[in-house]
Design a protein around this motif. Structure first.
Motif, PDB file in Angstrom:
ATOM      1  N   GLY A 257      65.821  21.030 -40.121  1.00 50.95           N
ATOM      2  CA  GLY A 257      66.031  19.994 -39.114  1.00 50.95           C
ATOM      3  C   GLY A 257      64.728  19.588 -38.457  1.00 50.95           C
ATOM      4  O   GLY A 257      63.637  19.825 -38.973  1.00 50.95           O
ATOM      5  N   THR A 258      64.863  18.968 -37.304  1.00 52.76           N
ATOM      6  CA  THR A 258      63.728  18.456 -36.541  1.00 52.76           C
ATOM      7  C   THR A 258      63.563  19.286 -35.281  1.00 52.76           C
ATOM      8  O   THR A 258      64.541  19.577 -34.594  1.00 52.76           O
ATOM      9  CB  THR A 258      63.977  16.976 -36.155  1.00 52.76           C
ATOM     10  N   ARG A 259      62.331  19.646 -34.957  1.00 51.45           N
ATOM     11  CA  ARG A 259      62.080  20.354 -33.694  1.00 51.45           C
ATOM     12  C   ARG A 259      62.502  19.474 -32.537  1.00 51.45           C
ATOM     13  O   ARG A 259      62.389  18.253 -32.577  1.00 51.45           O
ATOM     14  CB  ARG A 259      60.593  20.687 -33.546  1.00 51.45           C
ATOM     15  N   VAL A 260      62.994  20.109 -31.472  1.00 48.40           N
ATOM     16  CA  VAL A 260      63.411  19.374 -30.282  1.00 48.40           C
ATOM     17  C   VAL A 260      62.492  19.711 -29.119  1.00 48.40           C
ATOM     18  O   VAL A 260      61.976  20.824 -29.018  1.00 48.40           O
ATOM     19  CB  VAL A 260      64.885  19.669 -29.910  1.00 48.40           C
ATOM     20  N   THR A 261      62.287  18.727 -28.250  1.00 47.61           N
ATOM     21  CA  THR A 261      61.528  18.989 -27.031  1.00 47.61           C
ATOM     22  C   THR A 261      62.448  19.678 -26.044  1.00 47.61           C
ATOM     23  O   THR A 261      63.664  19.545 -26.113  1.00 47.61           O
ATOM     24  CB  THR A 261      60.975  17.682 -26.421  1.00 47.61           C
TER      25      THR A 261
ATOM     26  N   GLY B 109      66.535  24.189 -25.434  1.00 49.72           N
ATOM     27  CA  GLY B 109      66.441  23.242 -26.541  1.00 49.72           C
ATOM     28  C   GLY B 109      67.839  22.859 -26.989  1.00 49.72           C
ATOM     29  O   GLY B 109      68.687  23.729 -27.179  1.00 49.72           O
ATOM     30  N   THR B 110      68.097  21.557 -27.151  1.00 48.34           N
ATOM     31  CA  THR B 110      69.411  21.089 -27.574  1.00 48.34           C
ATOM     32  C   THR B 110      69.289  20.381 -28.914  1.00 48.34           C
ATOM     33  O   THR B 110      68.604  19.363 -29.021  1.00 48.34           O
ATOM     34  CB  THR B 110      70.029  20.145 -26.524  1.00 48.34           C
ATOM     35  N   PHE B 111      69.948  20.945 -29.919  1.00 51.26           N
ATOM     36  CA  PHE B 111      69.956  20.384 -31.267  1.00 51.26           C
ATOM     37  C   PHE B 111      71.226  19.560 -31.410  1.00 51.26           C
ATOM     38  O   PHE B 111      72.326  20.101 -31.449  1.00 51.26           O
ATOM     39  CB  PHE B 111      69.871  21.514 -32.301  1.00 51.26           C
ATOM     40  N   LEU B 112      71.086  18.249 -31.428  1.00 51.81           N
ATOM     41  CA  LEU B 112      72.207  17.318 -31.440  1.00 51.81           C
ATOM     42  C   LEU B 112      72.852  17.241 -32.821  1.00 51.81           C
ATOM     43  O   LEU B 112      72.310  17.777 -33.798  1.00 51.81           O
ATOM     44  CB  LEU B 112      71.723  15.937 -30.989  1.00 51.81           C
ATOM     45  N   PRO B 113      73.993  16.552 -32.924  1.00 53.72           N
ATOM     46  CA  PRO B 113      74.624  16.379 -34.239  1.00 53.72           C
ATOM     47  C   PRO B 113      73.632  15.811 -35.261  1.00 53.72           C
ATOM     48  O   PRO B 113      72.725  15.058 -34.913  1.00 53.72           O
ATOM     49  CB  PRO B 113      75.756  15.385 -33.945  1.00 53.72           C
ATOM     50  N   ASN B 114      73.819  16.224 -36.502  1.00 51.54           N
ATOM     51  CA  ASN B 114      72.970  15.838 -37.632  1.00 51.54           C
ATOM     52  C   ASN B 114      71.554  16.390 -37.543  1.00 51.54           C
ATOM     53  O   ASN B 114      70.646  15.873 -38.192  1.00 51.54           O
ATOM     54  CB  ASN B 114      72.960  14.319 -37.826  1.00 51.54           C
TER      55      ASN B 114
ATOM     56  N   THR C  57      72.980  18.882 -42.655  1.00 50.94           N
ATOM     57  CA  THR C  57      73.959  19.570 -43.496  1.00 50.94           C
ATOM     58  C   THR C  57      74.424  20.844 -42.800  1.00 50.94           C
ATOM     59  O   THR C  57      73.740  21.360 -41.914  1.00 50.94           O
ATOM     60  CB  THR C  57      73.360  19.941 -44.874  1.00 50.94           C
ATOM     61  N   SER C  58      75.583  21.355 -43.210  1.00 49.82           N
ATOM     62  CA  SER C  58      76.067  22.632 -42.664  1.00 49.82           C
ATOM     63  C   SER C  58      75.051  23.710 -42.994  1.00 49.82           C
ATOM     64  O   SER C  58      74.638  23.852 -44.145  1.00 49.82           O
ATOM     65  CB  SER C  58      77.422  22.981 -43.272  1.00 49.82           C
ATOM     66  N   THR C  59      74.633  24.455 -41.981  1.00 41.33           N
ATOM     67  CA  THR C  59      73.544  25.411 -42.150  1.00 41.33           C
ATOM     68  C   THR C  59      73.833  26.693 -41.399  1.00 41.33           C
ATOM     69  O   THR C  59      74.253  26.658 -40.238  1.00 41.33           O
ATOM     70  CB  THR C  59      72.216  24.814 -41.627  1.00 41.33           C
TER      71      THR C  59
ATOM     72  N   LYS D 154      75.979  26.093 -38.009  1.00 41.54           N
ATOM     73  CA  LYS D 154      75.938  24.783 -37.351  1.00 41.54           C
ATOM     74  C   LYS D 154      76.324  23.714 -38.359  1.00 41.54           C
ATOM     75  O   LYS D 154      75.656  23.542 -39.372  1.00 41.54           O
ATOM     76  CB  LYS D 154      74.557  24.481 -36.784  1.00 41.54           C
ATOM     77  N   ASP D 155      77.413  23.026 -38.064  1.00 40.24           N
ATOM     78  CA  ASP D 155      77.863  21.908 -38.890  1.00 40.24           C
ATOM     79  C   ASP D 155      77.206  20.630 -38.384  1.00 40.24           C
ATOM     80  O   ASP D 155      76.774  20.558 -37.229  1.00 40.24           O
ATOM     81  CB  ASP D 155      79.384  21.788 -38.837  1.00 40.24           C
ATOM     82  N   PRO D 156      77.149  19.588 -39.216  1.00 39.37           N
ATOM     83  CA  PRO D 156      76.485  18.346 -38.800  1.00 39.37           C
ATOM     84  C   PRO D 156      77.049  17.749 -37.509  1.00 39.37           C
ATOM     85  O   PRO D 156      76.308  17.129 -36.751  1.00 39.37           O
ATOM     86  CB  PRO D 156      76.722  17.406 -39.984  1.00 39.37           C
TER      87      PRO D 156
END
Length: 135
Positions: A60-64, A80-85, A89-91, A118-120
């Protein structure tokens, strides 16, 4: 679906993390290390080691941090909040790290944990609290 996960585990024995802390204590306008600003997640399950400079399998992408890191009573809290997608992919996640850049950069801390799936469609919020204590 929203999942909140909190960890009180910080592998502060990373060589890069110790160097960052020492350099931060010697800040000048010409040699200041960049502040810690991002959190990453990954699939690596190997325990953190002193020589680690990256996650074992960043996805995924790093979050601020949101809100920005706070500091009170020798405690620093990063959220840190990892949003949908993110990831798309399911990971199965086994690790997280704190960095001072959106890619590359210095890794302050890395931790591993039991799998968090974590699902999308999921949002994953990680609250990472670091307490600075005397040895």
């Amino acid at each position: 679906c929203s999942r909140d996960w909190s960890s009180d585990v910080c592998s502060s024995d990373l060589d890069t993390g110790k160097t960052f802390i020492a350099a931060s204590m010697l800040k000048t306008t010409s040699n200041s290390p960049a502040a810690m600003t991002h959190m990453a997640i990954g699939t690596g399950s190997t325990a953190a080691a002193a020589g680690d400079t990256a996650l074992g399998g960043e996805v995924g992408t790093r979050v601020t941090f949101s809100p920005a890191a706070s500091n009170a009573s020798n405690v620093v809290t990063y959220v840190g909040t990892f949003l949908p997608n993110n990831p798309a992919t399911s990971t199965g996640l086994y690790e997280a790290g704190i960095f001072n850049a959106s890619s590359g950069g210095t890794m302050l801390c890395r931790t591993t944990f039991a799998v968090v799936n974590k699902d999308p469609a999921d949002t994953l919020a990680i609250t990472w609290t670091i307490t600075i204590n005397a040895p």
